[in-house]
Design an enzyme around this catalytic site. Structure first.
Site, PDB file in Angstrom:
ATOM      1  N   LYS A 173       0.689  -1.247  -0.129  1.00 44.63           N
ATOM      2  CA  LYS A 173       0.225  -0.103  -0.096  1.00 44.63           C
ATOM      3  C   LYS A 173       1.060   1.186  -0.068  1.00 44.63           C
ATOM      4  O   LYS A 173       1.464   1.635   0.958  1.00 44.63           O
ATOM      5  CB  LYS A 173      -0.857   0.029   1.327  1.00 44.63           C
ATOM      6  CG  LYS A 173      -1.924   0.936   1.082  1.00 44.63           C
ATOM      7  CD  LYS A 173      -2.224   1.762   2.144  1.00 44.63           C
ATOM      8  CE  LYS A 173      -1.374   2.925   2.579  1.00 44.63           C
ATOM      9  NZ  LYS A 173      -1.437   4.035   2.007  1.00 44.63           N
ATOM     10  N   CYS A 281      14.515  10.915   6.482  1.00 46.24           N
ATOM     11  CA  CYS A 281      14.478  10.359   7.841  1.00 46.24           C
ATOM     12  C   CYS A 281      15.675  10.479   8.328  1.00 46.24           C
ATOM     13  O   CYS A 281      15.959  10.462   9.617  1.00 46.24           O
ATOM     14  CB  CYS A 281      13.750   8.968   7.979  1.00 46.24           C
ATOM     15  SG  CYS A 281      14.901   7.796   7.147  1.00 46.24           S
TER      16      CYS A 281
HETATM   17  P1  NAD Z   1       2.442   8.817   7.813  1.00 45.42           P
HETATM   18  O1  NAD Z   1       2.711   8.287   9.199  1.00 45.42           O
HETATM   19  O2  NAD Z   1       1.711  10.205   7.761  1.00 45.42           O
HETATM   20  O3  NAD Z   1       1.968   7.916   6.647  1.00 45.42           O
HETATM   21  C1  NAD Z   1       2.635   6.779   6.419  1.00 45.42           C
HETATM   22  C2  NAD Z   1       1.651   5.668   5.812  1.00 45.42           C
HETATM   23  O4  NAD Z   1       0.849   5.412   7.031  1.00 45.42           O
HETATM   24  C3  NAD Z   1       0.982   5.931   4.776  1.00 45.42           C
HETATM   25  O5  NAD Z   1       0.960   5.002   3.838  1.00 45.42           O
HETATM   26  C4  NAD Z   1      -0.516   6.574   5.430  1.00 45.42           C
HETATM   27  O6  NAD Z   1      -1.645   6.126   4.297  1.00 45.42           O
HETATM   28  C5  NAD Z   1      -0.483   5.603   6.554  1.00 45.42           C
HETATM   29  N1  NAD Z   1      -1.123   6.162   7.744  1.00 45.42           N
HETATM   30  C6  NAD Z   1      -1.188   7.506   8.135  1.00 45.42           C
HETATM   31  N2  NAD Z   1      -1.865   7.804   9.020  1.00 45.42           N
HETATM   32  C7  NAD Z   1      -2.514   6.661   9.493  1.00 45.42           C
HETATM   33  C8  NAD Z   1      -3.284   6.100  10.500  1.00 45.42           C
HETATM   34  N3  NAD Z   1      -3.807   7.113  11.227  1.00 45.42           N
HETATM   35  N4  NAD Z   1      -3.495   4.904  10.491  1.00 45.42           N
HETATM   36  C9  NAD Z   1      -3.241   3.958   9.691  1.00 45.42           C
HETATM   37  N5  NAD Z   1      -2.503   4.509   8.737  1.00 45.42           N
HETATM   38  C10 NAD Z   1      -1.883   5.744   8.411  1.00 45.42           C
HETATM   39  O7  NAD Z   1       4.021   9.556   7.314  1.00 45.42           O
HETATM   40  P2  NAD Z   1       4.373  10.240   6.019  1.00 45.42           P
HETATM   41  O8  NAD Z   1       4.160  11.658   6.241  1.00 45.42           O
HETATM   42  O9  NAD Z   1       4.098   9.735   4.655  1.00 45.42           O
HETATM   43  O10 NAD Z   1       5.892   9.892   6.013  1.00 45.42           O
HETATM   44  C11 NAD Z   1       7.018  11.022   6.757  1.00 45.42           C
HETATM   45  C12 NAD Z   1       7.188  10.463   8.229  1.00 45.42           C
HETATM   46  O11 NAD Z   1       7.940   9.052   7.739  1.00 45.42           O
HETATM   47  C13 NAD Z   1       8.387  11.141   8.778  1.00 45.42           C
HETATM   48  O12 NAD Z   1       7.978  11.089  10.154  1.00 45.42           O
HETATM   49  C14 NAD Z   1       9.537  10.508   8.367  1.00 45.42           C
HETATM   50  O13 NAD Z   1      10.703  10.566   9.625  1.00 45.42           O
HETATM   51  C15 NAD Z   1       9.405   8.991   8.574  1.00 45.42           C
HETATM   52  N6  NAD Z   1      10.203   8.300   7.652  1.00 45.42           N
HETATM   53  C16 NAD Z   1      10.954   7.448   8.573  1.00 45.42           C
HETATM   54  C17 NAD Z   1      12.075   6.514   7.834  1.00 45.42           C
HETATM   55  C18 NAD Z   1      12.532   5.451   8.813  1.00 45.42           C
HETATM   56  O14 NAD Z   1      13.296   4.806   8.283  1.00 45.42           O
HETATM   57  N7  NAD Z   1      12.758   5.608  10.058  1.00 45.42           N
HETATM   58  C19 NAD Z   1      12.145   6.585   6.360  1.00 45.42           C
HETATM   59  C20 NAD Z   1      11.114   7.540   5.520  1.00 45.42           C
HETATM   60  C21 NAD Z   1      10.201   8.253   6.224  1.00 45.42           C
END
Ligand code: NAD
Length: 489
Positions: A173, A281
């Protein structure tokens, strides 16, 4: 506009819903596509297809399974330009950054081609007279990934190649904000001739995610995104008895000692803090100068921030693109304002940026906040934008204590020419990825993508042997074959 569809059981399938989210090009503000916000029914269809395919795919010899990955590697390389362009269109980063992202994706395909070697079992002969003990690795079943917006091409590849090579089947997804890149990549997967149902993709947001977390056929979940979502995914997957690893957010410190090569440090730290508009990240987002490093670093980093060329990611010479949406831009600007009201100064202010010809883009120029108070909101909060906070410490011990005080542990970096300081830092700092004179310490595909504290929930990480551990379950067999039970030869 690109049409976004689900890929289930080897076919492009119309979603079972009528709700869509516009995919907005962050550089131009134009609508590039519409993401169908799928739900449980679509996930169920994909999970069933994957579950059925698993029964035969798991029995395909590993050396035959990886032949598809060899083909995939060359297809990805042949189509690198189209994929990279698509990443830039929907995610905003520069074309060069998009290409670099895909190189990292391809690297994971290459490593997963080593699965026949990496997933071998173990045997101990004669654990008791005439008895042998064997450990086999078997696939876990249907595995799913929930991906974030910031690396639409790379992050699914921390998992997908290993899932396939170890004999599992897959449901992806993608982030609903960036569905296009994986559409291009799944068209390539479709050309591989994989058995139907081995790879599937369903688009959507929270409803689709909940469908994954609750589906009994899905045995393992990998997630990358913000910490609040990571905690939710980890908890709900575990409650439902699934394997889960969830990578969360970050707030990465960098420490600069007075003996660092200041020119090199500045160049690398600017690339880390402002590359991909700070939406990595592994971006460093706060810098601690020690002793005399303060004034020289401050002067040089302000210069690097102020002169960085910001613009549309497809235009030549651009070093930094926009943030992902106008609401993220507003959030970044609001946090800069909060930092100032909490006592920081702003020697380079990127708020209210307008780029000529791209007035509807979500641009924020690089920003430096100086004299940030330890523990203030701007120090604690993940901004996920091109903002670098500056702080100061008198000693390395003090700087390490500051670095360790935060909730996150994704990455920490040190700039120095002292081996002893580097060794101390490496040993004492509480983060999963460490950079010594490196600004983005992204592990190669043959190392785990680590992460500690609130940046990671789980045991095994993505990539390399950790992925083999995560996507296989061990079976231990104790065997006796008494002589008189078999024919004598
Ligand atoms: P996000 O958490 O908003 O979304 C990520 C995924 O989760 C998406 O596919 C979204 O559809 C789903 N999602 C969002 N809210 C949800 C909920 N309430 N319930 C279920 N699913 C949900 O993150 P984003 O804004 O897409 O990405 C940025 C974040 O990702 C930053 O915090 C960044 O640090 C982190 N990140 C971490 C790494 C790592 O390796 N640690 C790598 C890349 C990004």
């Amino acid at each position: 506009m690109m049409k976004i569809a689900n890929y289930i059981n080897g076919e492009w399938v119309e979603p079972k819903i009528t709700e869509y989210l516009d995919v907005i090009n962050p550089g131009t503000g134009e609508v590039e596509a519409r993401t169908p916000l799928c739900g449980r029914d679509d996930i169920d269809q994909a999970a069933r297809a994957a579950s059925q395919a698993f029964e035969t795919w798991r029995k395909v010899p590993a050396q035959d399974r990886i032949q598809y990955l060899f083909k995939l590697k060359f297809l990805l390389e042949d189509n690198l330009d189209e994929i990279s362009r698509t990443i830039t269109l929907e995610c905003g980063k520069t074309l060069e950054e998009s290409r670099a992202e895909m190189r990292r994706a391809i690297e994971n395909v290459e490593v997963a081609c080593g699965i026949p070697m990496m997933s071998k079992g173990e045997i101990s002969e004669d654990i008791a007279p005439g008895i042998d003990e064997i450990m086999l690795r078997q696939p876990v079943g249907v595995c799913a990934t929930v991906a974030p917006f910031n690396f639409p091409g790379m992050i699914p590849f921390w998992y997908l190649p290993y899932v396939l090579a170890t004999g599992n089947t897959y449901v992806l997804k993608p982030s609903e904000r960036v569905p296009m890149t994986m559409m291009v990549i799944y068209r390539l997967l479709d050309q591989l001739g994989l058995p139907k149902g081995v790879v599937n993709m369903v688009h959507g947001g929270k409803d689709a995610v909940d469908g994954i977390l609750d589906h009994p056929a899905i045995r393992a979940v990998t997630f990358v995104g913000s910490t609040s979502t990571a905690k939710y995914i980890y908890r709900r997957s575990a409650e439902n008895g699934k394997r889960v690893q969830a990578q969360g957010g970050a707030k990465n410190p960098v420490i600069i000692l007075p003996d660092a090569d200041m020119e090199m440090a500045t160049r690398i730290i600017a690339d880390s803090a402002f590359g991909c508009a700070g939406q990595r990240c592994l971006a460093v987002s706060w810098a601690v100068t020690v002793g005399e490093a303060r004034s020289s670093f401050m002067e040089m980093i302000c210069d690097a921030a102020a002169t960085r060329k910001v613009g549309y990611g497809l235009d030549d010479g651009v070093q930094m693109g926009p943030v992902i949406t106008s609401s993220r831009k507003a959030r970044v600007e609001q946090l800069i304002g909060k930092g100032i009201s909490d006592g920081a100064s702003v020697p380079v202010d990127g708020r209210n940026t307008k780029i000529q010809g791209y007035e509807n883009g979500a641009f924020v120029r690089p920003t430096i906040l100086a004299d940030v108070n330890p523990g203030s909101e701007i120090h604690r909060t993940e901004i996920f934008g091109p903002v670098l906070s500056l702080m100061h410490a008198n000693t390395l011990d003090e700087a390490i204590a500051l670095a360790n005080a935060g909730q996150y542990g994704n990455q920490a970096s040190l700039f120095t020419s002292s081996g002893a300081a580097a060794r101390k830092f490496r040993s004492e700092v509480q983060a999963g990825n460490i950079g010594i004179n490196i600004g983005v310490a992204a592990p190669m595909a043959f190392f785990p993508f680590s992460g500690w504290k609130d940046s990671f929930f789980g045991d095994n990480h993505g990539q390399a042997m950790d992925a083999v551990e995560f996507f296989t379950q061990k079976k231990v067999v104790v065997e006796r074959w008494p002589k008189d039970w078999s024919r004598q030869f």
